[in-house]
Design an enzyme around this catalytic site. Structure first.
Site, PDB file in Angstrom:
ATOM      1  N   LYS A 159     -46.768  26.923  66.618  1.00 32.92           N
ATOM      2  CA  LYS A 159     -46.772  26.428  65.240  1.00 32.92           C
ATOM      3  C   LYS A 159     -48.033  26.986  64.590  1.00 32.92           C
ATOM      4  O   LYS A 159     -49.142  26.619  64.951  1.00 32.92           O
ATOM      5  CB  LYS A 159     -46.768  24.905  65.202  1.00 32.92           C
ATOM      6  N   ALA A 161     -46.048  13.514  61.880  1.00 31.48           N
ATOM      7  CA  ALA A 161     -46.970  12.851  62.804  1.00 31.48           C
ATOM      8  C   ALA A 161     -47.497  11.571  62.175  1.00 31.48           C
ATOM      9  O   ALA A 161     -47.193  10.466  62.610  1.00 31.48           O
ATOM     10  CB  ALA A 161     -48.116  13.788  63.192  1.00 31.48           C
ATOM     11  N   GLY A 171     -46.311  15.567  54.750  1.00 31.93           N
ATOM     12  CA  GLY A 171     -46.077  14.798  53.542  1.00 31.93           C
ATOM     13  C   GLY A 171     -45.144  13.619  53.670  1.00 31.93           C
ATOM     14  O   GLY A 171     -45.153  12.723  52.826  1.00 31.93           O
TER      15      GLY A 171
END
EC number: 2.8.1.10
Length: 264
Positions: free
Chosen positions: A98, A207, A186
């Site tokens: 990532k 998360a 977000g």
């Protein structure tokens, strides 16, 4: 679902929810939240990894059989991100990465120039690159063009819980993408996740929405259902929005009173 596969690179996943590990109150709560979420892929910042420590995040993921997705969180340049990714591959034995290259500590927004540079280098180096990017359709297309396996636009700043601030841009990204589009950053609650899936996102990465919730385990379960519900709604096809009402029942068979005669 077997008839609706979610594939990143060459790897198929049953769950479309990618979980993060940052901000969890404890390893025990994190473990229970991961189980409740049904995730099969969880991201871990390489700067927080200590593979030799018993009772670490990595040991939890190993015990649960969840695949590790290392990330380059905290990197400000392409060079830093490339080095971190290579260290992750060496330490964890995975080509999945990532990719995060941020512009500054205050906003944690991606630096598009450094991000694109790092993405191209890592793709050439054999990585399966999943880049955290702005909700910019042009940048998303360029990341796809250099060979990224997915694009991961933010809905709003990391940890803000503001949801998707620009749904129109997400629709544009989804409409033109030939790789999975994954909401990254977000989300604050289940409705944000459901909206992302209804807009056509292939998955959601989150998360803080779980780890900082008052009840992380319950929120993780809610997110799991939101992903499934949103995906089903997207596949089903919502009805068009209208300015005026449209009756669901046909007019045939309605009772009609003779206007020349009183009702009673």
């Amino acid at each position: 679902m077997a008839d609706d596969p979610f594939v990143l690179g060459d790897t198929p996943f049953s769950s479309r929810l990618i979980m993060g590990t940052g901000g969890a109150p404890s390893l025990d709560i994190l473990e229970r939240a991961l189980v409740a979420s049904g995730t099969e892929l969880t991201t871990v910042a390489m700067r927080r990894v200590d593979a030799g420590v018993h009772g670490s995040v990595l040991s939890v993921l190993d015990r649960l059989g969840i695949r590790v997705l290392p990330n380059t969180a905290g990197c400000f340049t392409a060079g830093e991100a490339v080095l971190t990714a290579r260290l992750a591959r060496e330490a964890l034995g995975t080509d999945l990465i990532k990719l995060e290259v941020i512009a500054d500590e205050r906003t944690l927004l991606p630096d598009p120039i450094e991000l694109l540079d790092a993405a191209e280098t890592l793709v050439d180096d054999g990585f399966t690159v999943l880049p955290y990017t702005n909700d910019d359709p042009v940048l998303a297309r360029k990341l796809e063009d250099v060979g990224c396996a997915a694009v991961m636009p933010l809905g709003s700043p990391i940890g803000s819980g503001l949801g998707i601030r620009n749904p129109h841009n997400f629709q544009l990204i989804v409409e033109h993408a030939r790789v999975p589009v994954i909401l990254d950053a977000g989300a604050g609650t289940a409705s944000d996740v459901a909206l992302a899936m209804e807009l056509g996102c292939a998955g959601v990465m989150l998360a803080s929405a779980v780890t900082r919730a008052q009840e992380p385990v319950l929120m993780a379960e809610g997110m799991r259902h939101a992903v499934d519900a949103g995906r089903l709604a997207y596949r089903a096809g919502r009805i068009p929005r209208r300015h005026f009402a449209e009756a669901s029942s046909p007019p045939e068979g309605r009772a009609h009173l003779d206007p020349e005669r009183p009702a009673f």
